[in-house]
Design an enzyme around this catalytic site. Sequence first.
Site, PDB file in Angstrom:
ATOM      1  N   ASP A  69       1.220  -1.703   0.094  1.00 13.94           N
ATOM      2  CA  ASP A  69       0.308  -0.070   0.068  1.00 13.94           C
ATOM      3  C   ASP A  69       0.561   0.931   0.061  1.00 13.94           C
ATOM      4  O   ASP A  69       1.342   1.573   0.506  1.00 13.94           O
ATOM      5  CB  ASP A  69      -0.841  -0.296   1.097  1.00 13.94           C
ATOM      6  CG  ASP A  69      -1.896   1.268   1.386  1.00 13.94           C
ATOM      7  OD1 ASP A  69      -1.414   1.890   0.212  1.00 13.94           O
ATOM      8  OD2 ASP A  69      -2.421   1.026   1.940  1.00 13.94           O
ATOM      9  N   SER A 149      -0.157  13.367 -15.228  1.00 15.75           N
ATOM     10  CA  SER A 149      -1.779  13.873 -15.482  1.00 15.75           C
ATOM     11  C   SER A 149      -1.311  15.162 -16.190  1.00 15.75           C
ATOM     12  O   SER A 149      -1.235  16.307 -15.952  1.00 15.75           O
ATOM     13  CB  SER A 149      -2.622  14.209 -14.166  1.00 15.75           C
ATOM     14  OG  SER A 149      -4.176  14.345 -14.586  1.00 15.75           O
ATOM     15  N   TYR A 162      -5.735  15.943  -6.625  1.00 12.76           N
ATOM     16  CA  TYR A 162      -4.881  15.479  -7.632  1.00 12.76           C
ATOM     17  C   TYR A 162      -4.445  16.405  -7.561  1.00 12.76           C
ATOM     18  O   TYR A 162      -2.967  16.303  -8.419  1.00 12.76           O
ATOM     19  CB  TYR A 162      -5.407  14.791  -8.397  1.00 12.76           C
ATOM     20  CG  TYR A 162      -5.389  14.137  -9.794  1.00 12.76           C
ATOM     21  CD1 TYR A 162      -5.146  12.693  -9.854  1.00 12.76           C
ATOM     22  CD2 TYR A 162      -5.931  14.613 -10.798  1.00 12.76           C
ATOM     23  CE1 TYR A 162      -4.869  11.946 -10.665  1.00 12.76           C
ATOM     24  CE2 TYR A 162      -5.041  13.655 -11.595  1.00 12.76           C
ATOM     25  CZ  TYR A 162      -4.507  12.574 -11.555  1.00 12.76           C
ATOM     26  OH  TYR A 162      -4.602  11.831 -13.068  1.00 12.76           O
ATOM     27  N   LYS A 166       0.045  16.031  -8.709  1.00 15.44           N
ATOM     28  CA  LYS A 166       0.235  15.623  -9.287  1.00 15.44           C
ATOM     29  C   LYS A 166       1.372  16.895 -10.169  1.00 15.44           C
ATOM     30  O   LYS A 166       2.238  16.790 -10.977  1.00 15.44           O
ATOM     31  CB  LYS A 166      -1.136  15.062 -10.532  1.00 15.44           C
ATOM     32  CG  LYS A 166      -0.946  13.982 -10.366  1.00 15.44           C
ATOM     33  CD  LYS A 166      -0.608  13.051 -11.043  1.00 15.44           C
ATOM     34  CE  LYS A 166      -0.464  11.227 -11.073  1.00 15.44           C
ATOM     35  NZ  LYS A 166      -0.160  10.123 -10.769  1.00 15.44           N
ATOM     36  N   THR A 195      -8.465   8.541 -20.520  1.00 15.16           N
ATOM     37  CA  THR A 195      -7.684   7.182 -20.643  1.00 15.16           C
ATOM     38  C   THR A 195      -8.694   5.861 -20.356  1.00 15.16           C
ATOM     39  O   THR A 195      -9.104   6.428 -19.457  1.00 15.16           O
ATOM     40  CB  THR A 195      -6.326   6.559 -20.012  1.00 15.16           C
ATOM     41  OG1 THR A 195      -5.494   8.055 -20.513  1.00 15.16           O
ATOM     42  CG2 THR A 195      -5.583   5.165 -20.576  1.00 15.16           C
ATOM     43  N   THR A 197      -9.406   2.723 -18.607  1.00 14.55           N
ATOM     44  CA  THR A 197      -9.307   1.733 -18.389  1.00 14.55           C
ATOM     45  C   THR A 197      -9.944   1.073 -16.995  1.00 14.55           C
ATOM     46  O   THR A 197     -11.151   1.472 -17.033  1.00 14.55           O
ATOM     47  CB  THR A 197      -8.053   2.210 -17.615  1.00 14.55           C
ATOM     48  OG1 THR A 197      -8.343   3.237 -15.676  1.00 14.55           O
ATOM     49  CG2 THR A 197      -6.691   3.115 -18.212  1.00 14.55           C
TER      50      THR A 197
END
Length: 265
Positions: A69, A149, A162, A166, A195, A197
């Site tokens: 983790d 990103s 986020y 990034k 993307t 996924t």
Amino acid sequence: MQQLMKGRILLVTGGTQGLGLAIAEAAARECATGIAIVGRDPEKAERAAAAIRERGAAHGAEALAIVADLAAPGEAERAVAETIARFGRIDSLVNAAGATSRGTLLDTTRELLDVHLAVNLVAPFMTMQAAVADMRRRGAPGTIVNIISMSMHGGQPYLAPYTASKAGLAGLTRNVAFAHRFDRVRINGLNIGWTATPGEAATQRTFHDADDDWLERAAAAQPMGRLGQPDEIADAVVFLLSDRSGVVTGSIIDWDQNVPGAYDQ
């Protein structure tokens, strides 16, 4: 097959699914000798390792599944240590693991921010530290690619933690590339866009109430009529890891179909 990774030992965080797994499989196809992948789920990690071995079976590629983790202190360093213990060294590193849960400036808790910083920034910092230390100890060149990103340019309002993490990773990538250029350690980053996924599908359902046809509708709204594909990005990553990318270091490449700062009117 061009054997771009022939004889290389590679570690891929987030390598048990999605883009990370695609990168590991591409490296196996390009004749990497040993590939270590990191993920949290033991069963998923072992399945991914088996898929990598199958992809590299023609030249006997070995795969190591590391359960960790990366939000927890010490786990990133342990992943590098286990890779070196198994294969004797580390030649290349890809930081593809990422936390993508949502949060605006006003509703992000300290706990959520800590998770994003731990996984998206601190873990890459620590894996790079440990990997570069091994490369310097051996006096050997190495390559690193950080999956960043397009959101590092600003992102949507609901991606505040986020985006912060990034953007930090982008700056760190350039800093470390500059610091270790004379060690012949090349470090680059890819700013990937939207993307397709399994992880993105889960994110869309969890945070955006997406239905079963979300991907088709999302693709139709894009300039190229589709989302980015993991196998295409994986090929780009392997190229940057390989000697075919020459002397390139410290580059942050926008891998997307939209252009930041450009406007229709």
